[in-house]
Design an enzyme around this catalytic site. Structure first.
Site, PDB file in Angstrom:
ATOM      1  N   ASP A 165      36.414  34.676  43.241  1.00 49.19           N
ATOM      2  CA  ASP A 165      37.615  34.187  42.573  1.00 49.19           C
ATOM      3  C   ASP A 165      37.483  32.680  42.345  1.00 49.19           C
ATOM      4  O   ASP A 165      36.386  32.189  42.069  1.00 49.19           O
ATOM      5  CB  ASP A 165      38.843  34.519  43.441  1.00 49.19           C
ATOM      6  CG  ASP A 165      40.104  34.739  42.616  1.00 49.19           C
ATOM      7  OD1 ASP A 165      40.569  33.760  42.009  1.00 49.19           O
ATOM      8  OD2 ASP A 165      40.612  35.863  42.585  1.00 49.19           O
ATOM      9  N   HIS A 202      44.635  30.783  42.957  1.00 51.16           N
ATOM     10  CA  HIS A 202      44.562  32.231  42.753  1.00 51.16           C
ATOM     11  C   HIS A 202      43.728  32.910  43.834  1.00 51.16           C
ATOM     12  O   HIS A 202      44.123  33.938  44.397  1.00 51.16           O
ATOM     13  CB  HIS A 202      43.983  32.505  41.364  1.00 51.16           C
ATOM     14  CG  HIS A 202      44.022  33.938  40.948  1.00 51.16           C
ATOM     15  ND1 HIS A 202      42.972  34.806  41.156  1.00 51.16           N
ATOM     16  CD2 HIS A 202      44.976  34.664  40.310  1.00 51.16           C
ATOM     17  CE1 HIS A 202      43.273  35.992  40.668  1.00 51.16           C
ATOM     18  NE2 HIS A 202      44.487  35.936  40.151  1.00 51.16           N
ATOM     19  N   SER A 241      46.521  41.212  39.500  1.00 50.88           N
ATOM     20  CA  SER A 241      45.777  40.386  40.453  1.00 50.88           C
ATOM     21  C   SER A 241      46.360  40.488  41.850  1.00 50.88           C
ATOM     22  O   SER A 241      45.637  40.383  42.843  1.00 50.88           O
ATOM     23  CB  SER A 241      45.807  38.915  40.029  1.00 50.88           C
ATOM     24  OG  SER A 241      44.797  38.611  39.110  1.00 50.88           O
TER      25      SER A 241
END
EC number: 3.4.21.-
Length: 397
Positions: A157, A188, A343
């Site tokens: 990520d 994130h 996600s």
């Protein structure tokens, strides 16, 4: 017809049959002049090494022929459980020679990859309670499959803040393939990691955590970085004896890519259970990768009312749904925050998959089928030709 003419026709047909494909994919996000080249399955490691040497000579010759200053064309080579490929930047003449090479299966443009989430604001935490109860009426979290002891989580990520307090010293920095900032400057990656393996917000509360950074501070990377990350994770797990005891969350997407799908599947076959996001385009998951790979666990997004999230991708490639909206989890610098999207759904599946794999001793490629067996058929209006299964951790509650 003369024998000579027949031979010419024969060799012309043979050339067409043997020529590799330059795959015509969605042009959005294509990086000009950059390519992914995948070898045929029958190619040995020695033949692959020989091909790479040929490639370097060909690249140098074609640049010299056009009086172009030399640049290193090849950027990476990979062997993921026998899947051999490479990436680089090459001129048109070199690409044509690559396509004509007898050992090449296909070539496709390198493309951007990016996070698959939509950031929201709110004040709700509910995902863990929902996946641990059959009925949508409880507010606690229950697990009878342990807390992920002896499981390692690889997060590919934007990186992970390994000093986040909720990771209780279990996180380590793996590799940075994105930039020169060895931390998560986007948020994130730390958020998804918290849902998988945070002490307060996660499922694998005792798992080891490994950060693999392939996205920059803006949440962008490319296919080359992604496959580099997969390759690094497999090698790291192999060196540490972690194959068969590891999980990976991929909350990323790019346009449909055969190379991305194949590399992801081979990584799972090597010994890491992989959960991937279906995507947030409100269309069929078949148009995006790695969510369009049928062999990995593709996750759609559900709401608090057990309906498909309006933006979640759908279709027969979606294996099951998981909570997605207003998911509170970890952020860098010991902060927490709320995000929404597939996600955020995918880490729930990654975490429960790790519990099941550890407790029942399942091979990574068998975990998704087991999750679908446990899942509750409660999703309303899941979309055309789409499962109605919602992730459940089998707690009995």
């Amino acid at each position: 017809m003369s024998i000579f003419k027949m031979m010419l026709i024969y060799f012309a047909i043979l050339w067409v049959v043997n020529a590799a494909q330059l795959l015509d994919i969605d042009p959005q996000g294509v990086i000009p002049g950059a390519y992914i080249v995948v070898m045929k399955d029958r190619v040995s490691s020695l033949e692959f090494s020989s091909h790479v040497r040929w490639l370097k000579r060909t690249h140098r010759r074609n640049l010299a022929k056009r009086a172009i200053p030399f640049t290193e064309g090849l950027s990476a080579t990979w062997d993921i459980a026998g899947w051999q490929a490479y990436s680089g930047s090459f001129d048109e003449d070199t690409v044509q020679e690559i396509l004509n090479h007898e050992n090449v299966e296909f070539v496709e443009p390198n493309k951007e990859m990016q996070v698959a989430s939509t950031i929201k604001q709110g004040n709700v935490t509910w995902g863990l309670s929902r996946i641990s109860h059959k009925e949508n009426s409880s507010h606690d979290y229950v697990s009878t499959y342990g807390e992920g002891e002896n499981i390692t989580f690889y997060g590919i990520d934007s990186g992970i803040d390994i000093n986040q307090a909720d990771f209780t010293g279990r996180a380590r920095w793996g590799i940075n393939l994105a930039d020169h900032v060895d931390t998560d400057c986007n948020g994130h990656g730390t958020h998804t990691a918290g849902t998988v393996a945070g002490q307060k917000f996660g499922i694998l509360k005792k798992a080891s955590i490994v950060s693999i950074k392939i996205l920059d501070c803006y949440g962008y990377g490319d296919i080359t970085r992604y496959i580099n990350g997969l390759n690094w994770a497999i090698n790291d797990a192999k060196e540490r004896g972690l194959l068969g005891k590891s999980v990976m969350n991929i909350s990323l997407k790019t346009g449909r890519s055969r190379a991305v799908n194949e590399a992801t599947v081979r990584a799972q076959e090597a010994g890491i259970f992989i959960a991937v996001a279906a995507g947030n385009q409100a269309t069929s998951a078949e148009f995006y990768s790695p969510g369009s790979a049928p062999e990995v666990c593709t996750v759609g997004a559900s709401t608090r009312n057990d309906t498909k999230a309006i933006f979640s991708n759908y279709g027969e490639l979606v294996d099951l749904f998981a909570p997605r909206e207003y998911i509170r989890s970890t952020l860098p610098h010991n902060l927490t925050g709320l995000m929404s999207g597939t996600s955020m759904a995918t880490p729930h599946v990654c975490g429960v998959g790790g519990l099941i794999m550890a407790t029942e001793g399942l091979a990574p490629e068998k975990v998704c089928d087991r999750l679908k067996e446990l899942a509750n058929p409660t999703i309303q209006n899941p979309g055309f030709n789409t499962t109605n299964k919602l992730l459940y951790n089998g707690s009995g509650a």
